[in-house]
Each structure stands twice: as C-alpha cells, then as structure tokens.
Write a protein that holds these residues in place. Structure first.
Motif, short mmCIF file in Angstrom:
data_model
loop_
_atom_site.label_atom_id
_atom_site.label_comp_id
_atom_site.label_asym_id
_atom_site.label_seq_id
_atom_site.Cartn_x
_atom_site.Cartn_y
_atom_site.Cartn_z
N ARG A 242 -22.57 -34.89 4.73
CA ARG A 242 -23.04 -34.80 6.12
C ARG A 242 -23.93 -35.97 6.49
O ARG A 242 -24.16 -36.25 7.67
CB ARG A 242 -23.79 -33.49 6.33
N THR A 243 -24.43 -36.71 5.49
CA THR A 243 -25.21 -37.91 5.74
C THR A 243 -24.34 -39.13 5.97
O THR A 243 -24.85 -40.22 6.25
CB THR A 243 -26.13 -38.20 4.54
N GLY A 244 -23.02 -38.97 5.80
CA GLY A 244 -22.10 -40.10 5.92
C GLY A 244 -21.78 -40.76 4.60
O GLY A 244 -20.90 -41.62 4.53
N THR A 245 -22.48 -40.37 3.52
CA THR A 245 -22.24 -40.94 2.20
C THR A 245 -20.84 -40.60 1.72
O THR A 245 -20.41 -39.44 1.77
CB THR A 245 -23.27 -40.39 1.20
N ARG A 246 -20.13 -41.60 1.24
CA ARG A 246 -18.73 -41.42 0.84
C ARG A 246 -18.61 -41.10 -0.65
O ARG A 246 -19.26 -41.73 -1.48
CB ARG A 246 -17.92 -42.67 1.16
N LEU A 247 -17.73 -40.15 -0.96
CA LEU A 247 -17.42 -39.82 -2.35
C LEU A 247 -15.91 -39.85 -2.54
O LEU A 247 -15.18 -39.18 -1.82
CB LEU A 247 -17.92 -38.41 -2.71
N THR A 248 -15.44 -40.65 -3.50
CA THR A 248 -14.03 -40.55 -3.85
C THR A 248 -13.80 -39.24 -4.59
O THR A 248 -14.70 -38.70 -5.23
CB THR A 248 -13.59 -41.73 -4.73
N GLU A 249 -12.58 -38.71 -4.47
CA GLU A 249 -12.30 -37.42 -5.08
C GLU A 249 -12.48 -37.44 -6.59
O GLU A 249 -12.78 -36.41 -7.19
CB GLU A 249 -10.88 -36.96 -4.72
N LEU A 250 -12.32 -38.58 -7.21
CA LEU A 250 -12.66 -38.74 -8.62
C LEU A 250 -13.95 -39.52 -8.73
O LEU A 250 -14.06 -40.62 -8.19
CB LEU A 250 -11.54 -39.47 -9.37
N GLY A 251 -14.93 -38.94 -9.42
CA GLY A 251 -16.18 -39.63 -9.68
C GLY A 251 -16.28 -39.98 -11.16
O GLY A 251 -15.78 -39.25 -12.03
N LEU B 296 -37.99 -39.48 1.12
CA LEU B 296 -37.33 -40.75 0.81
C LEU B 296 -36.03 -40.90 1.59
O LEU B 296 -35.69 -42.00 2.04
CB LEU B 296 -37.06 -40.84 -0.69
N ARG B 297 -35.32 -39.80 1.77
CA ARG B 297 -34.10 -39.85 2.58
C ARG B 297 -34.43 -40.18 4.04
O ARG B 297 -33.77 -41.01 4.66
CB ARG B 297 -33.37 -38.51 2.50
N ASP B 298 -35.45 -39.54 4.56
CA ASP B 298 -35.82 -39.77 5.95
C ASP B 298 -36.31 -41.20 6.17
O ASP B 298 -36.17 -41.75 7.27
CB ASP B 298 -36.89 -38.78 6.39
N GLN B 299 -36.87 -41.81 5.12
CA GLN B 299 -37.33 -43.19 5.21
C GLN B 299 -36.19 -44.19 4.97
O GLN B 299 -36.39 -45.40 5.12
CB GLN B 299 -38.43 -43.44 4.19
N GLY B 300 -35.01 -43.68 4.59
CA GLY B 300 -33.88 -44.56 4.33
C GLY B 300 -33.88 -45.16 2.94
O GLY B 300 -33.06 -46.04 2.65
N VAL C 82 -29.81 -36.15 -0.73
CA VAL C 82 -30.62 -35.36 -1.66
C VAL C 82 -29.74 -34.28 -2.27
O VAL C 82 -28.98 -33.60 -1.57
CB VAL C 82 -31.80 -34.71 -0.92
N GLY C 83 -29.85 -34.11 -3.58
CA GLY C 83 -29.04 -33.09 -4.23
C GLY C 83 -29.73 -32.42 -5.39
O GLY C 83 -30.86 -32.74 -5.75
#
Length: 334
Positions: A7-16, A160-164, A169-170
C-alpha cells in the motif's frame, strides 16, 4: 517475474530472495556461491531481497550488499530486520556461533525493540549493506517482546517511514496469532509469515490472512517448504517439519499429494512454491537460496503454472481444500 505493490507503493516480485544461507546457515557458503546466487536471481527477474543481522551475525547483510552494489538502487527492493542487536564479543572469536550459523562468535545477539536499539540496528545494517536506504524493515521474531515491540518498536519504524527514511514497516514471525494482533492494532504495511500458510499448514488462513485483507496489509510467505518436508518430490527419510522429524501421518499426506500431482506432471515442491500466491493477501514468496542452482530451481517452481484441475483434485481428495478467495489476477511484468 510478476510483481505486486504494498500500500506504500513498494514493489515486491512474486519470488523473493531469502539471504539467510548467505550467512552460512547450518554450513558454509563460499563468497563465490553467494555472488553467483544473487546474480542468478537478478537474471531470473527477482527484484526483492531479504536479509537480517541475525543471519550469520551480519555476514548475510555484508554479502548481499556487496553482491547488489553494482545494481541500480531504484531497481530492487531491500528488506532487513530489527530486534536483535549485534554486540561485539571479540573474546569469543575462537568459538562458533551457537544459533545455527557457521561463523565465528564475534558478536552476541541482544534482544532490543527500544527506539535506541532500533536506530542502532538500522545504522549497523546500512553500514553492512553498503546502501543509503532500506525499503522494508521488519520487527524480527518479537514473540516474547510484544509490549516493547508493539509500542516503541512500531512507533519508531512508523516515524522513520513517515520521515521517508524507510518505505514500509513490517513484522516477521513463525506464527500467525501475534502478527494478526500487529495487523489489527498497529500501523504496519506488511507481514512476513514463515511456515503458517503452506500446502500442509494453513494456520494463517483463519486469522492473519483475513485481517491482512481487511486492513490492506500485504503478506510475504516464507518457510513454504516447512523445513524440508515439501522440498522434494517425495519426503526423504527423516524429513523435517518445523525443524522436527515429520510425523508419519503428515509424511503420508505428502505422499498422497505427490500421487495426485504425478499424472499432471507436477511435483510437490512446485505445488508448495505456488500455493501461497493463490491467496490475494500474499504478495510474494521468499525462498532461501544458497547457490545459483538453487535460484534456477526455485524460479522454475515459482513460475510454474499449476493446472486448475489439480487444485480441484486435491480439494476433492481432502488433501488441500480450495482457497475461498480468488487467486491473483493483477500484476505486472518485471
């Protein structure tokens, strides 16, 4: 390689790419093997790489950072973890690490989910990784530390996320109950769930996955081979399930799954790799990879199209009941 976005726009490939084995998990991985594995993953389209200070007392982070140093930083997503500070113990350098990694015991792990501990941990990770930013930071195994992890731990990462400084966060754990609490009670973006949503263990389907869908939190599935039980076409003698010898009834179930899959030309590891991605809450499957050959095998499994008729057959036989929600239909090509 298909990808999905948090939801932050961070991309994940289906294989990590799971980099624990770059930290000499259980046995030594050579520098050459580590570099070749990361290069093979890149060539296969993998753009999500996960590590942690815990893995080899920082060795995994150092090796992964070195292997990615020549890659454009905007082209991949990098995650690491906090909660175990590495404290120098030079007096123990002649000893071997006692938590499963074949490395000298030059550091000890100190649980710490405080603000200061997290900031120190991230600073150390940035240095070892040789990068100026980390995309995802997970609270690592806070099973016995809910009070601190769910307050100062989350609050520091959200700040830290809000500051960029970080993008997302997970929390990463080997259970589903506490991550479900994190999803419902805190402002996290992603959960790494190990071993609790697999071909033979669906614990996360009852609590974590519905909560994640409701809150728009992505799930990264790890441990999909359940410590080796699902890693081969047929269970080997002494096969492990959750780090213990697999019970006979579970071994028998896997043999019956293999029997059902055989006429379709599909293997148990292929089913295990693809299974979690059938749920719409799951954005990526992270697999541990030590060598280039491991990468090639895992990429082939993850991209294998499983006939719907096989899933129907497994459902009919009561071996793998259908997932109620529809599988992913969206995605882009990396």
């Amino acid at each position: 390689m298909r990808e999905h976005r948090l939801r932050t726009g961070t991309r994940l490939t289906e294989l990590g790419f799971g980099a624990a084995q770059l930290g000499n998990l259980y046995r030594e991985t050579t520098e050459e093997e580590a570099r070749a594995a990361v290069a093979a993953a890149w060539d296969a389209g993998v753009r999500y790489f996960d590590t942690a200070p815990h893995y080899g007392l920082g060795l995994s982070e150092r090796r992964l950072g070195a292997a990615l140093a020549s890659r454009p930083r905007d082209d991949y997503t990098l995650s690491t973890k906090v909660g175990r500070l590495l404290e120098p113990t030079p007096e123990r350098a002649h000893l071997q690490d006692d938590e499963g990694f074949a490395v000298p015991a030059t550091y000890r792990r100190q649980w710490d989910f405080s603000r200061d501990g997290i900031l120190r941990s991230i600073e150390g990770s940035l240095d070892r990784l040789g990068t100026d930013r980390i995309d995802i930071v997970y609270l690592h195994d806070p099973d016995e530390h809910w009070d601190q992890a769910s307050t100062s731990g989350i609050e520091t990462l959200v700040e830290l996320r809000d500051q960029g400084v970080i993008a997302a966060v997970g929390v990463g754990m080997n259970q589903s109950e506490m991550p479900t609490r994190f999803v419902r009670e805190t402002d996290i973006d992603v959960v790494m769930c190990a071993g609790r949503f697999t071909l033979v263990d669906r614990g996360a389907q009852d609590d974590l996955l519905p909560a994640a869908l409701a809150r728009g939190v992505a799930v990264v599935a790890a441990g999909v081979y359940n410590s080796g039980l699902l890693a081969n076409p047929r269970p080997r003698d002494g096969a492990k399930f959750d780090y213990q010898t697999a019970p006979p009834d579970l071994v028998g179930k896997v043999h019956r799954i293999a029997d059902a899959a055989e006429p379709y030309g599909v293997t148990v590891p292929e089913l295990a790799a693809r299974f979690a991605l059938r749920h719409p809450a799951v954005a990526s499957v992270v697999l541990g990879m030590r060598t280039a050959d491991h990468v090639t095998a895992n990429a082939a499994r993850l991209t294998r199209e499983i006939p719907e008729g096989l899933w129907d057959e497994l459902d009919r036989l009561g071996l793998s009941p259908r997932i109620e929600d529809h599988p992913h239909t969206e995605g882009t090509t990396a």
